[in-house]
Design a protein around this motif. Structure first.
Motif, PDB file in Angstrom:
ATOM      1  N   LYS A 196     -14.266  28.085  64.631  1.00  0.00           N
ATOM      2  CA  LYS A 196     -14.294  28.397  63.198  1.00  0.00           C
ATOM      3  C   LYS A 196     -13.142  29.312  62.798  1.00  0.00           C
ATOM      4  CE  LYS A 196     -19.246  27.647  62.518  1.00  0.00           C
ATOM      5  NZ  LYS A 196     -20.566  28.268  62.234  1.00  0.00           N
ATOM      6  N   PHE A 197     -12.609  30.062  63.742  1.00  0.00           N
ATOM      7  CA  PHE A 197     -11.448  30.907  63.446  1.00  0.00           C
ATOM      8  C   PHE A 197     -10.154  30.093  63.412  1.00  0.00           C
ATOM      9  CE2 PHE A 197     -14.263  34.413  64.464  1.00  0.00           C
ATOM     10  CZ  PHE A 197     -13.811  35.418  63.635  1.00  0.00           C
ATOM     11  N   GLY A 198     -10.207  28.856  63.911  1.00  0.00           N
ATOM     12  CA  GLY A 198      -9.019  28.012  63.891  1.00  0.00           C
ATOM     13  C   GLY A 198      -8.464  27.665  65.246  1.00  0.00           C
ATOM     14  N   PHE A 199      -9.092  28.151  66.336  1.00  0.00           N
ATOM     15  CA  PHE A 199      -8.647  27.762  67.669  1.00  0.00           C
ATOM     16  C   PHE A 199      -8.926  26.281  67.886  1.00  0.00           C
ATOM     17  CE2 PHE A 199      -9.412  32.332  68.239  1.00  0.00           C
ATOM     18  CZ  PHE A 199      -8.232  32.709  68.854  1.00  0.00           C
ATOM     19  N   ASN A 200      -8.015  25.594  68.563  1.00  0.00           N
ATOM     20  CA  ASN A 200      -8.277  24.191  68.850  1.00  0.00           C
ATOM     21  C   ASN A 200      -9.394  24.074  69.892  1.00  0.00           C
ATOM     22  OD1 ASN A 200      -7.159  24.278  71.537  1.00  0.00           O
ATOM     23  ND2 ASN A 200      -5.107  24.035  70.690  1.00  0.00           N
ATOM     24  N   PRO A 201     -10.006  22.894  70.038  1.00  0.00           N
ATOM     25  CA  PRO A 201     -11.163  22.773  70.936  1.00  0.00           C
ATOM     26  C   PRO A 201     -10.884  23.202  72.370  1.00  0.00           C
ATOM     27  CG  PRO A 201     -11.039  20.869  69.495  1.00  0.00           C
ATOM     28  CD  PRO A 201      -9.777  21.656  69.265  1.00  0.00           C
ATOM     29  N   GLU A 202      -9.695  22.872  72.881  1.00  0.00           N
ATOM     30  CA  GLU A 202      -9.375  23.235  74.258  1.00  0.00           C
ATOM     31  C   GLU A 202      -9.330  24.754  74.425  1.00  0.00           C
ATOM     32  OE1 GLU A 202      -5.820  22.606  77.591  1.00  0.00           O
ATOM     33  OE2 GLU A 202      -5.646  21.718  75.585  1.00  0.00           O
ATOM     34  N   ASP A 203      -8.677  25.441  73.495  1.00  0.00           N
ATOM     35  CA  ASP A 203      -8.587  26.887  73.596  1.00  0.00           C
ATOM     36  C   ASP A 203      -9.934  27.555  73.332  1.00  0.00           C
ATOM     37  OD1 ASP A 203      -5.905  26.883  74.276  1.00  0.00           O
ATOM     38  OD2 ASP A 203      -5.233  26.944  72.200  1.00  0.00           O
ATOM     39  N   ALA A 204     -10.726  26.979  72.421  1.00  0.00           N
ATOM     40  CA  ALA A 204     -12.070  27.516  72.189  1.00  0.00           C
ATOM     41  C   ALA A 204     -12.914  27.404  73.457  1.00  0.00           C
ATOM     42  CB  ALA A 204     -12.741  26.782  71.029  1.00  0.00           C
ATOM     43  N   ASP A 205     -12.780  26.295  74.179  1.00  0.00           N
ATOM     44  CA  ASP A 205     -13.479  26.131  75.457  1.00  0.00           C
ATOM     45  C   ASP A 205     -13.071  27.215  76.446  1.00  0.00           C
ATOM     46  OD1 ASP A 205     -15.036  23.930  74.858  1.00  0.00           O
ATOM     47  OD2 ASP A 205     -13.578  22.472  75.603  1.00  0.00           O
ATOM     48  N   LYS A 206     -11.784  27.501  76.495  1.00  0.00           N
ATOM     49  CA  LYS A 206     -11.290  28.471  77.467  1.00  0.00           C
ATOM     50  C   LYS A 206     -11.726  29.889  77.117  1.00  0.00           C
ATOM     51  CE  LYS A 206      -7.491  25.438  78.643  1.00  0.00           C
ATOM     52  NZ  LYS A 206      -6.115  25.044  78.315  1.00  0.00           N
ATOM     53  N   ILE A 207     -11.754  30.189  75.831  1.00  0.00           N
ATOM     54  CA  ILE A 207     -12.259  31.490  75.412  1.00  0.00           C
ATOM     55  C   ILE A 207     -13.711  31.645  75.855  1.00  0.00           C
ATOM     56  CG2 ILE A 207     -12.958  32.859  73.398  1.00  0.00           C
ATOM     57  CD1 ILE A 207     -10.460  31.761  71.992  1.00  0.00           C
ATOM     58  N   ALA A 208     -14.529  30.628  75.579  1.00  0.00           N
ATOM     59  CA  ALA A 208     -15.943  30.685  75.947  1.00  0.00           C
ATOM     60  C   ALA A 208     -16.113  30.807  77.457  1.00  0.00           C
ATOM     61  CB  ALA A 208     -16.660  29.442  75.431  1.00  0.00           C
ATOM     62  N   ALA A 209     -15.318  30.052  78.228  1.00  0.00           N
ATOM     63  CA  ALA A 209     -15.441  30.087  79.685  1.00  0.00           C
ATOM     64  C   ALA A 209     -15.049  31.455  80.240  1.00  0.00           C
ATOM     65  CB  ALA A 209     -14.573  28.995  80.303  1.00  0.00           C
ATOM     66  N   ASN A 210     -13.996  32.037  79.697  1.00  0.00           N
ATOM     67  CA  ASN A 210     -13.560  33.340  80.198  1.00  0.00           C
ATOM     68  C   ASN A 210     -14.541  34.442  79.841  1.00  0.00           C
ATOM     69  OD1 ASN A 210     -10.924  33.155  81.652  1.00  0.00           O
ATOM     70  ND2 ASN A 210     -10.332  32.090  79.794  1.00  0.00           N
ATOM     71  N   VAL A 211     -15.135  34.367  78.645  1.00  0.00           N
ATOM     72  CA  VAL A 211     -16.163  35.342  78.273  1.00  0.00           C
ATOM     73  C   VAL A 211     -17.373  35.205  79.200  1.00  0.00           C
ATOM     74  CG1 VAL A 211     -17.820  35.959  76.481  1.00  0.00           C
ATOM     75  CG2 VAL A 211     -15.419  35.591  75.880  1.00  0.00           C
ATOM     76  N   LYS A 212     -17.762  33.969  79.477  1.00  0.00           N
ATOM     77  CA  LYS A 212     -18.887  33.734  80.384  1.00  0.00           C
ATOM     78  C   LYS A 212     -18.600  34.306  81.771  1.00  0.00           C
ATOM     79  CE  LYS A 212     -21.864  30.051  82.208  1.00  0.00           C
ATOM     80  NZ  LYS A 212     -22.113  28.576  82.210  1.00  0.00           N
ATOM     81  N   ASP A 213     -17.366  34.121  82.265  1.00  0.00           N
ATOM     82  CA  ASP A 213     -16.989  34.656  83.572  1.00  0.00           C
ATOM     83  C   ASP A 213     -17.044  36.184  83.584  1.00  0.00           C
ATOM     84  OD1 ASP A 213     -16.614  32.126  84.579  1.00  0.00           O
ATOM     85  OD2 ASP A 213     -14.431  32.150  84.363  1.00  0.00           O
ATOM     86  N   LEU A 214     -16.528  36.810  82.518  1.00  0.00           N
ATOM     87  CA  LEU A 214     -16.574  38.265  82.433  1.00  0.00           C
ATOM     88  C   LEU A 214     -18.019  38.766  82.471  1.00  0.00           C
ATOM     89  CD1 LEU A 214     -13.860  39.048  79.721  1.00  0.00           C
ATOM     90  CD2 LEU A 214     -13.841  39.854  82.086  1.00  0.00           C
ATOM     91  N   ALA A 215     -18.903  38.079  81.728  1.00  0.00           N
ATOM     92  CA  ALA A 215     -20.305  38.482  81.696  1.00  0.00           C
ATOM     93  C   ALA A 215     -20.940  38.326  83.080  1.00  0.00           C
ATOM     94  CB  ALA A 215     -21.060  37.661  80.660  1.00  0.00           C
ATOM     95  N   ALA A 216     -20.638  37.218  83.755  1.00  0.00           N
ATOM     96  CA  ALA A 216     -21.217  36.974  85.080  1.00  0.00           C
ATOM     97  C   ALA A 216     -20.748  38.008  86.104  1.00  0.00           C
ATOM     98  CB  ALA A 216     -20.853  35.566  85.552  1.00  0.00           C
ATOM     99  N   GLN A 217     -19.516  38.525  85.931  1.00  0.00           N
ATOM    100  CA  GLN A 217     -18.955  39.493  86.864  1.00  0.00           C
ATOM    101  C   GLN A 217     -19.300  40.934  86.485  1.00  0.00           C
ATOM    102  OE1 GLN A 217     -14.788  38.561  86.654  1.00  0.00           O
ATOM    103  NE2 GLN A 217     -15.123  36.447  87.298  1.00  0.00           N
ATOM    104  N   GLY A 218     -20.053  41.094  85.382  1.00  0.00           N
ATOM    105  CA  GLY A 218     -20.380  42.429  84.924  1.00  0.00           C
ATOM    106  C   GLY A 218     -19.207  43.184  84.351  1.00  0.00           C
ATOM    107  N   GLN A 219     -18.179  42.464  83.893  1.00  0.00           N
ATOM    108  CA  GLN A 219     -16.957  43.092  83.384  1.00  0.00           C
ATOM    109  C   GLN A 219     -16.822  42.987  81.869  1.00  0.00           C
ATOM    110  OE1 GLN A 219     -14.132  40.887  85.831  1.00  0.00           O
ATOM    111  NE2 GLN A 219     -13.800  42.698  87.100  1.00  0.00           N
ATOM    112  N   LEU A 220     -17.803  42.409  81.212  1.00  0.00           N
ATOM    113  CA  LEU A 220     -17.716  42.297  79.759  1.00  0.00           C
ATOM    114  C   LEU A 220     -17.896  43.687  79.148  1.00  0.00           C
ATOM    115  CD1 LEU A 220     -17.329  39.950  77.746  1.00  0.00           C
ATOM    116  CD2 LEU A 220     -19.805  39.945  77.439  1.00  0.00           C
ATOM    117  N   PRO A 221     -16.932  44.173  78.354  1.00  0.00           N
ATOM    118  CA  PRO A 221     -16.999  45.542  77.824  1.00  0.00           C
ATOM    119  C   PRO A 221     -17.925  45.640  76.617  1.00  0.00           C
ATOM    120  CG  PRO A 221     -14.989  44.478  77.085  1.00  0.00           C
ATOM    121  CD  PRO A 221     -15.672  43.491  78.007  1.00  0.00           C
TER     122      PRO A 221
END
Length: 355
Positions: free
Chosen positions: A304-329
């Motif tokens: 919705k901010f304007g990221f293309n689908p591929e980049d939106a996927d990568k943002i979501a995946a990286n946030v998920k990884d940070l959360a799984a590693q306990g590194q999400l601030p």
């Protein structure tokens, strides 16, 4: 900058075409999504780059004469060190070659506040004192607090800067970004005697923080393409003329000003995405952290901010990884949600969370 020795240097596509951030794997942008707006030398300003080891994949050399000639870059900052004893293996070579190409050259140290400031400052000074002559001040890159309170971090920074000045005979400079200085350094005005180099990925130069009356350097993008470089590179602008830059390099830190205050990058759609208020995306990320939402909702918010689908996927995946590693601030995200911060500020925060 945004590069730590503790992780494999990588380009994570947390941004649309204009930006990349160093995370866990090399993720190139789709060529169709790129424009030239963030990569061009801008008319009417003095442009330069900053580099680290990841600009040398496989040890490939940077063609500094091309960077300075067809590339149009007038200055370069080279990462020298990090923490208490790590040195960029390419520092001496790149600093010398950039100077030989006619560029003004400086060096920077990536701060590790969990480690001793005196030891780090002395190590940084030893690296640059033993290396090629520099024409720009040494830089403290402070972007992570590593658990220190604002007051403790302010004290740490004061000790480091004083020690570097004593050991090198040159007043150093500070590099940071807006959210970190405002929230993690309590927006202190204790350092206005040092030049400010501020990172902000947007079309218009940011306002100074911490009581400074002007920026000296502005890091405007971390995904520029410059002839002579093998990889994307951080793009910077000096707040003055070429004559001002020469005066600054001679120690006149008061010179310059007035250029960035009225400057506007030729309109760039991808930078426009990053200038938006980040609240909706932060809410989705916090929802993932608490288990209320999942990766698809983070993807949808990014889209919705304007990221293309591929980049939106990568943002979501990286946030998920940070959360799984306990590194999400999470604490920073809650603070950011309530403040006046952009999508670009959010992505710099997430990039640093990987360190």
């Amino acid at each position: 900058m945004h590069v730590s020795r503790r992780i494999q240097p990588v380009l994570a596509a947390l941004v649309a075409a204009a930006l990349t951030f160093v995370l866990a794997v090399v993720v190139p942008f789709s060529p169709a999504s790129r424009t030239d707006a963030a990569a061009q030398t801008l008319p009417g300003v003095v442009s330069g780059v900053d580099v680290a080891g990841h600009q040398r994949p496989g040890g490939r050399q940077i063609d500094w004469r091309t960077v300075a000639g067809p590339g149009g870059q007038r200055f370069a900052f080279v990462k020298a060190s990090e923490g208490e004893g790590w040195k960029n293996e390419f520092y001496d070579e790149d600093a010398r070659a950039a100077a030989d190409a006619g560029m003004k050259v400086g060096a920077y140290h990536y701060a590790r506040p969990a480690e001793d400031p005196v030891t780090q400052a002395q190590y940084f000074a030893s690296v640059i004192n033993a290396g090629p002559a520099l024409s720009l001040p040494p830089v403290l890159d402070v972007e992570v607090d590593e658990g220190l309170s604002p007051q403790a971090l302010i004290g740490w920074t004061q000790v480091f800067l004083s020690e570097v000045e004593q050991a090198t005979g040159t007043k150093p400079m500070l590099y940071t970004y807006r959210y970190f200085w405002t929230e993690r350094m309590a927006n202190t005005n204790a350092f206005t005697g040092y030049p400010l180099w501020l990172a902000a990925y947007q079309n218009q130069a940011p306002r100074p923080v911490g009581g400074w009356d002007k920026l000296t350097f502005w890091q405007r993008s971390d995904s520029g393409r410059v002839p002579g470089m093998n990889t994307p590179v951080d793009m910077n602008v000096f707040n003055g003329s070429e004559a001002d830059l020469s005066s600054f390099s001679a120690g006149n830190y008061a010179v310059g000003g007035g250029v960035l205050e009225s400057f506007q990058v030729p309109e760039s759609g991808e930078l426009g995405i990053l200038e938006q208020d980040n609240t909706a995306l932060v809410v989705a990320i916090l929802g993932l952290a608490t288990g209320i939402l999942g990766s698809p909702q983070v993807h949808d918010a990014a889209a919705k901010f304007g990221f293309n689908p591929e980049d939106a996927d990568k943002i979501a995946a990286n946030v998920k990884d940070l959360a799984a590693q306990g590194q999400l601030p999470v604490g920073d995200l809650r603070t950011m949600m309530l403040g006046d911060y952009s999508v670009g500020d959010l992505l710099i925060l997430l990039a640093n969370a990987q360190k």
